[in-house]
Design a protein around this motif. Structure first.
Motif, PDB file in Angstrom:
ATOM      1  N   VAL A 215      -8.094  -2.491  -2.943  1.00  0.00           N
ATOM      2  CA  VAL A 215      -7.895  -2.788  -1.523  1.00  0.00           C
ATOM      3  C   VAL A 215      -6.550  -2.233  -1.092  1.00  0.00           C
ATOM      4  O   VAL A 215      -5.546  -2.418  -1.791  1.00  0.00           O
ATOM      5  CB  VAL A 215      -7.953  -4.313  -1.253  1.00  0.00           C
ATOM      6  CG1 VAL A 215      -7.528  -4.635   0.173  1.00  0.00           C
ATOM      7  CG2 VAL A 215      -9.355  -4.858  -1.513  1.00  0.00           C
ATOM      8  N   GLU A 216      -6.546  -1.526   0.041  1.00  0.00           N
ATOM      9  CA  GLU A 216      -5.305  -0.995   0.613  1.00  0.00           C
ATOM     10  C   GLU A 216      -5.283  -1.307   2.101  1.00  0.00           C
ATOM     11  O   GLU A 216      -6.324  -1.536   2.721  1.00  0.00           O
ATOM     12  CB  GLU A 216      -5.238   0.527   0.446  1.00  0.00           C
ATOM     13  CG  GLU A 216      -4.731   0.989  -0.884  1.00  0.00           C
ATOM     14  CD  GLU A 216      -4.587   2.509  -0.942  1.00  0.00           C
ATOM     15  OE1 GLU A 216      -4.066   2.986  -1.957  1.00  0.00           O
ATOM     16  OE2 GLU A 216      -4.982   3.201   0.015  1.00  0.00           O
ATOM     17  N   ARG A 217      -4.089  -1.280   2.675  1.00  0.00           N
ATOM     18  CA  ARG A 217      -3.973  -1.462   4.127  1.00  0.00           C
ATOM     19  C   ARG A 217      -3.567  -0.132   4.751  1.00  0.00           C
ATOM     20  O   ARG A 217      -2.563   0.458   4.374  1.00  0.00           O
ATOM     21  CB  ARG A 217      -2.948  -2.541   4.455  1.00  0.00           C
ATOM     22  CG  ARG A 217      -2.863  -2.861   5.951  1.00  0.00           C
ATOM     23  CD  ARG A 217      -2.067  -4.121   6.199  1.00  0.00           C
ATOM     24  NE  ARG A 217      -2.724  -5.304   5.661  1.00  0.00           N
ATOM     25  CZ  ARG A 217      -3.683  -5.964   6.288  1.00  0.00           C
ATOM     26  NH1 ARG A 217      -4.118  -5.564   7.465  1.00  0.00           N
ATOM     27  NH2 ARG A 217      -4.228  -7.035   5.742  1.00  0.00           N
TER      28      ARG A 217
ATOM     29  N   LEU B 147       4.113 -10.504   0.546  1.00  0.00           N
ATOM     30  CA  LEU B 147       3.638 -10.775  -0.816  1.00  0.00           C
ATOM     31  C   LEU B 147       2.146 -11.092  -0.835  1.00  0.00           C
ATOM     32  O   LEU B 147       1.452 -10.787  -1.807  1.00  0.00           O
ATOM     33  CB  LEU B 147       4.435 -11.928  -1.436  1.00  0.00           C
ATOM     34  CG  LEU B 147       5.864 -11.569  -1.865  1.00  0.00           C
ATOM     35  CD1 LEU B 147       6.654 -12.818  -2.227  1.00  0.00           C
ATOM     36  CD2 LEU B 147       5.862 -10.588  -3.042  1.00  0.00           C
ATOM     37  N   GLN B 148       1.627 -11.689   0.247  1.00  0.00           N
ATOM     38  CA  GLN B 148       0.187 -11.932   0.328  1.00  0.00           C
ATOM     39  C   GLN B 148      -0.573 -10.616   0.396  1.00  0.00           C
ATOM     40  O   GLN B 148      -1.626 -10.441  -0.231  1.00  0.00           O
ATOM     41  CB  GLN B 148      -0.147 -12.794   1.550  1.00  0.00           C
ATOM     42  CG  GLN B 148      -1.622 -13.199   1.616  1.00  0.00           C
ATOM     43  CD  GLN B 148      -2.081 -13.932   0.371  1.00  0.00           C
ATOM     44  OE1 GLN B 148      -1.562 -14.995   0.035  1.00  0.00           O
ATOM     45  NE2 GLN B 148      -3.062 -13.368  -0.345  1.00  0.00           N
ATOM     46  N   GLU B 149      -0.020  -9.660   1.158  1.00  0.00           N
ATOM     47  CA  GLU B 149      -0.646  -8.340   1.250  1.00  0.00           C
ATOM     48  C   GLU B 149      -0.630  -7.643  -0.111  1.00  0.00           C
ATOM     49  O   GLU B 149      -1.615  -7.018  -0.524  1.00  0.00           O
ATOM     50  CB  GLU B 149       0.092  -7.488   2.288  1.00  0.00           C
ATOM     51  CG  GLU B 149      -0.617  -6.190   2.617  1.00  0.00           C
ATOM     52  CD  GLU B 149      -0.008  -5.469   3.816  1.00  0.00           C
ATOM     53  OE1 GLU B 149       0.147  -4.234   3.740  1.00  0.00           O
ATOM     54  OE2 GLU B 149       0.319  -6.146   4.817  1.00  0.00           O
ATOM     55  N   LEU B 150       0.483  -7.760  -0.837  1.00  0.00           N
ATOM     56  CA  LEU B 150       0.571  -7.149  -2.164  1.00  0.00           C
ATOM     57  C   LEU B 150      -0.346  -7.866  -3.161  1.00  0.00           C
ATOM     58  O   LEU B 150      -0.893  -7.239  -4.070  1.00  0.00           O
ATOM     59  CB  LEU B 150       2.020  -7.180  -2.665  1.00  0.00           C
ATOM     60  CG  LEU B 150       3.001  -6.285  -1.894  1.00  0.00           C
ATOM     61  CD1 LEU B 150       4.429  -6.491  -2.391  1.00  0.00           C
ATOM     62  CD2 LEU B 150       2.612  -4.808  -2.017  1.00  0.00           C
TER      63      LEU B 150
ATOM     64  N   ASP C 135      -3.208  -6.570  -5.624  1.00  0.00           N
ATOM     65  CA  ASP C 135      -3.150  -6.880  -7.049  1.00  0.00           C
ATOM     66  C   ASP C 135      -3.259  -8.397  -7.226  1.00  0.00           C
ATOM     67  O   ASP C 135      -2.250  -9.109  -7.241  1.00  0.00           O
ATOM     68  CB  ASP C 135      -1.842  -6.382  -7.666  1.00  0.00           C
ATOM     69  CG  ASP C 135      -1.793  -6.622  -9.172  1.00  0.00           C
ATOM     70  OD1 ASP C 135      -2.784  -7.149  -9.731  1.00  0.00           O
ATOM     71  OD2 ASP C 135      -0.771  -6.298  -9.797  1.00  0.00           O
ATOM     72  N   PRO C 136      -4.503  -8.921  -7.339  1.00  0.00           N
ATOM     73  CA  PRO C 136      -4.703 -10.373  -7.374  1.00  0.00           C
ATOM     74  C   PRO C 136      -3.971 -11.085  -8.508  1.00  0.00           C
ATOM     75  O   PRO C 136      -3.717 -12.285  -8.411  1.00  0.00           O
ATOM     76  CB  PRO C 136      -6.226 -10.512  -7.547  1.00  0.00           C
ATOM     77  CG  PRO C 136      -6.792  -9.229  -7.032  1.00  0.00           C
ATOM     78  CD  PRO C 136      -5.772  -8.178  -7.365  1.00  0.00           C
TER      79      PRO C 136
END
Length: 658
Positions: free
Chosen positions: A271-273, A380-383, A387-388
C-alpha cells in the motif's frame, strides 16, 4: 483489432521477485535488466541515487532499498513484472510480502561474500513456498571472487540441486562473460538431474548419449516445479550476464496460471499513498479481473469499494491501464479501507503468507512538542499502513507513541522518512526487547458479569500452557443451546485481544484456552456483554495460573579468524548463549547457536571492533524461550486492568470519571 483487455489476456507473462543479502547487487541487476530490455534509455546507479526502483528520497540518499519496488518490462514478447526487494534484515517484512505474489525468483549471491544470513533466510522461504528460483552469482569481476567456493557454500547451505548452466570466462579483473555449460560439458548437469529423473538416470548409467536439448528440457521441467535450480554467473555493474539472465527467466521460470473469466481472487501486497490518487493498493490477481469503475468485495474487511483507476507502476512512472487480469500485477486506486494482506473477492486461489519478519524490539517515539503529536500520529499511521509490523500504539491519555521495529537501521530510516516526507522532527528512545508471557501452570478463569443491569454473561475458561511456538490455541466445548453461537463467536473474537496484555503487560502466547461453560440470559444479555466478560474471565484465570516470562532468541552463526575463537566462546557464555561445538575451517573459527536478544543488542558492533572488522555474525529469529528466573521485565499496562473488575466495567461502559 484486439481491444486492450484481449491484448493483456494474450500476453505471455512472468512475475519475478529479485532477492539477496544487502549489497549483493539486486538494484543494480534490476537497473541493467531494464536497460538491456530497452525499458529505460540510460542507466541509473544506486551510488548516485538515480536507480529506477529507488524512488524514495531516503533510498537515493543512502543507497539502500527500503521498500520493495515494482517495475515491468518486455523481453521477446513476454511481459516481466519484476519486484526489487530490500536486502537489509531490518526490512524483511517487504521481502515477506513480495514472496507471496511471485511465480518465480532470482536469488543473487555475491561471488566475493558468498552465502550470507539473509540469503539463507530467503532461500528457506522460497523452498518452503516451492517458488521456482534462478541462482545468480554476481560480482564475478571483483577482487576475491571465487565461484568454486561459493558453489560449495550453495550446495552445502542452500541446495545440492543447484545446476550450473554457465561457466565463467576469466575471474576477477579478467572476467569477460560466460559460456553455456549445456553446449560444452553435460556431465555435471546430467549427474544432478539424474537424481530427479529416472529415464535420464537409466541413460546415464547405460552410457547412452544424451543430447543437450534433452538435458535442457529436463532442467526446464524440474526448474519450473522448484526442484532444480539453474545457476548463472555475471557482473551486473558491467552488464555482463544480463542477457543470459533474461533468457533464463523465460526458459526456466513458469508463467502464471489462472483465468480472467473466473470470479475474482486477488491479494493486496503493498500500500502506498499517491499525492493525486490517494491510497494505492498493489494487487496480484490470481483469478478473474478488475476494471476501472468496478465494485470489488474486500473479503478480509467485509466491505465493497469502487475502483477509480488501475495503474501500471514502473519505478517512478505510472500509466492508467484500466484493466488487470489473472496472472498480472497492478496498482488499484479508490480502495480507501484496504490494508496489506487483504483478499479481494474469493480467497480460494490466494496462497498463504510466509512469516519471516518478527519485530523483536519496541520503541517509544516523541514529538518535538505537544502541538506536533496529532501530525506525528497521522504520519506513523500512514507508515504503519505501508508496513503493518510497525504496529503503532497511541496511548492518548498518557500521550505515548510506541512502534515495533526490527533494528537500528530501521529507526534511522523512520527518522529520515518523518523528516523528509512529513516535515516532522521525531525522537526515538533506545529500543527495548519485546518479551512475552505464558501460563506457569493449568488453571481456570471464571466470570459472572451480571451487574450492574442490564447485562448477563457467565463464562468459565480452562487455561493451560501450550507447546513452545504454538501461539494461541482456542476451542469451545459449550453447546449452542447453552450459549448461543453468536455469543460464542464474540468470545472467540475477543480472546486474542484480551491476551495482548498478561499479568506483566506482555502478550500471552504458547497457551491453550478452552471455553468449558457459558451462559446467557434471554432478556438481559447483549452481545457486547461477552466482549466485556471475556477479558475479565481470562485475566482472572491468569491470576490463578500465574505467568512466566519468555524472551526472544536469535539463531546465530559467528565466523572469526581462529585466533579470536576463545574470546568469542567466552562472550557467548556471558551472554547466556546455547551453542554447538565450534568448527575450524582453514583459519576460520565457526560457531552456531541461540543467543538471547536482550544480552546481544550491541554484540555485532563489539565483535567487529574486537576482530578488526574480520568477524561476521549472521542471525535470524530463533523463537521464544523461558527467561532466567531472576529476569525482570514488566511493562506498564495500557488501559484499565480487567482484574480490577468494577473499574474495568465502568471504563468499557464509558462511565469512568477522570
Amino acid at each position: 483489432m484486439m481491444d486492450d483487455k484481449s491484448k493483456q489476456l494474450s500476453v505471455s507473462r512472468r512475475n519475478v521477485g529479485i532477492f539477496a543479502h544487502v549489497d549483493a547487487g539486486k538494484t543494480t541487476t534490476t537497473e541493467h535488466l531494464l536497460y538491456h530490455s530497452g525499458r529505460i534509455r540510460a542507466l541509473g546507479s544506486v551510488d548516485s541515487g538515480t536507480a529506477q526502483t529507488d524512488s524514495m528520497d531516503v533510498e537515493r540518499e543512502r543507497g539502500i532499498s527500503v521498500r520493495s519496488a515494482t517495475t515491468a518490462f518486455s523481453w521477446k514478447d513476454t511481459l516481466i513484472n519484476l519486484v526489487d526487494t530490500p536486502g537489509h534484515v531490518d526490512f524483511l517484512s517487504e521481502v515477506e510480502r513480495a514472496l507471496r505474489v511471485m511465480d518465480g525468483a532470482i536469488l543473487i549471491v555475491s561471488a566475493v561474500e558468498g552465502v550470507q544470513s539473509q540469503t539463507e533466510m530467503i532461500w528457506h522461504a522460497l523452498k518452503s513456498l516451492q517458488i521456482p528460483t534462478l541462482l545468480y552469482v554476481n560480482k564475478m569481476d571483483r577482487v576475491g571472487a571465487d565461484l568454486a567456493r561459493v558453489l560449495e557454500e550453495i550446495h552445502k547451505q542452500l541446495t545440492p540441486m543447484a545446476v550450473p548452466i554457465h561457466a565463467p570466462l576469466g575471474i576477477e579483473d579478467t572476467f569477460r562473460g560466460a559460456e553455456n555449460v549445456l553446449d560444452l560439458d553435460l556431465a555435471a548437469a546430467v549427474e544432478k538431474l539424474s537424481e530427479l529423473d529416472e529415464p535420464l538416470l537409466a541413460s546415464y548409467i547405460e552410457g547412452v548419449p544424451i543430447p543437450a536439448r534433452q538435458v535442457k528440457s529436463t532442467l526446464q521441467h524440474y526448474a519450473r516445479q522448484g526442484l532444480a535450480y539453474p545457476l548463472l554467473v555475471g557482473a551486473s555493474s558491467k552488464g555482463i550476464g544480463i542477457e543470459e539472465l533474461l533468457e533464463a527467466i523465460l526458459d526456466y521460470l513458469p508463467g502464471p496460471s489462472g483465468s480472467a473469466e473466473q470470479p475474482l481472487s486477488a491479494v493486496v501486497f503493498k500500500v502506498e499513498r499517491d499525492k493525486t490518487m490517494g491510497r494505492m493498493a498493489y494487487v496480484r490477481v490470481y483469478e478473474g479481473a478488475i476494471r476501472n469503475r468496478d465494485t470489488v468485495f474486500n473479503n478480509t474487511r467485509g466491505v465493497e469499494e469502487k475502483v477509480t483507476q488501475i495503474r501500471r507502476i514502473d519505478g517512478r512512472r505510472a500509466e492508467d491501464i484500466g484493466f488487470v487480469g489473472a496472472g498480472d500485477i497492478a496498482a488499484v486506486c479508490g480502495l480507501t479501507q484496504v490494508r496489506i494482506g487483504d483478499v479481494l473477492g474469493r480467497p480460494d486461489a490466494v496462497p498463504p503468507a510466509p512469516r519471516l519478519a518478527v519485530p523483536l524490539l519496541t520503541v517509544q517515539v516523541h514529538a518535538e512538542n505537544d502541538a506536533q503529536y496529532p501530525g506525528l500520529v497521522a504520519a506513523l499511521q500512514e507508515l504503519t499502513d505501508e508496513d503493518p509490523l510497525l504496529d503503532l500504539q497511541w496511548l492518548q491519555e498518557e500521550r505515548e507513541l510506541h512502534v515495533k521495529v526490527m533494528g537500528a537501521i530501521q529507526l534511522e530510516i523512520l527518522t529520515s522518512l518523518l523528516a523528509s516526507r512529513f516535515g516532522l522532527q521525531a525522537r526515538f528512545d533506545q529500543p527495548s526487547v519485546i518479551y512475552k508471557e505464558t501460563p506457569s501452570q493449568s488453571g481456570e478463569g471464571f466470570i459472572a458479569y451480571t451487574m450492574p443491569k442490564p447485562c448477563w454473561a457467565i463464562l468459565r475458561f480452562h487455561i493451560e500452557p501450550g507447546e513452545p511456538g504454538s501461539g494461541l490455541v482456542y476451542q469451545s466445548l459449550v453447546r449452542g443451546e447453552q450459549l448461543l453461537v453468536q455469543y460464542q463467536n464474540e468470545v472467540e473474537r475477543r480472546v486474542p485481544e484480551a491476551l495482548q496484555q498478561g499479568l506483566l503487560g506482555w502478550e500471552v502466547t504458547d497457551v491453550k484456552v478452552t471455553l468449558t461453560y457459558g451462559e446467557h440470559h434471554v432478556w438481559h444479555t447483549h452481545p457486547l456483554d461477552f466482549a466485556v466478560a471475556t477479558p475479565m474471565g481470562l485475566m482472572q484465570g491468569l491470576a490463578q495460573t500465574g505467568t512466566k516470562l519468555l524472551e526472544p532468541m536469535l539463531q546465530v552463526r559467528i565466523t572469526v579468524p581462529e585466533v579470536y575463537g576463545g574470546k568469542v566462546l567466552s562472550d557467548l557464555v556471558q551472554m547466556r548463549a546455547i551453542f554447538d561445538p565450534p568448527q575450524i575451517s582453514g583459519d576460520r573459527f565457526v560457531v552456531e547457536g541461540k543467543l538471547p536478544v536482550a544480552t546481544s543488542l550491541d554484540y555485532p558492533v563489539k565483535l567487529s571492533a574486537m576482530s578488526g572488522g574480520r568477524g561476521v555474525i549472521t542471525s535470524s529469529f530463533g523463537g521464544y524461550q523461558p527467561s532466567p528466573p531472576d529476569a525482570q521485565a514488566e511493562r506498564r499496562r495500557r488501559g484499565v486492568n480487567p482484574l480490577d473488575q468494577s473499574k474495568y466495567i465502568l471504563a468499557v461502559r464509558k462511565a469512568l470519571s477522570t
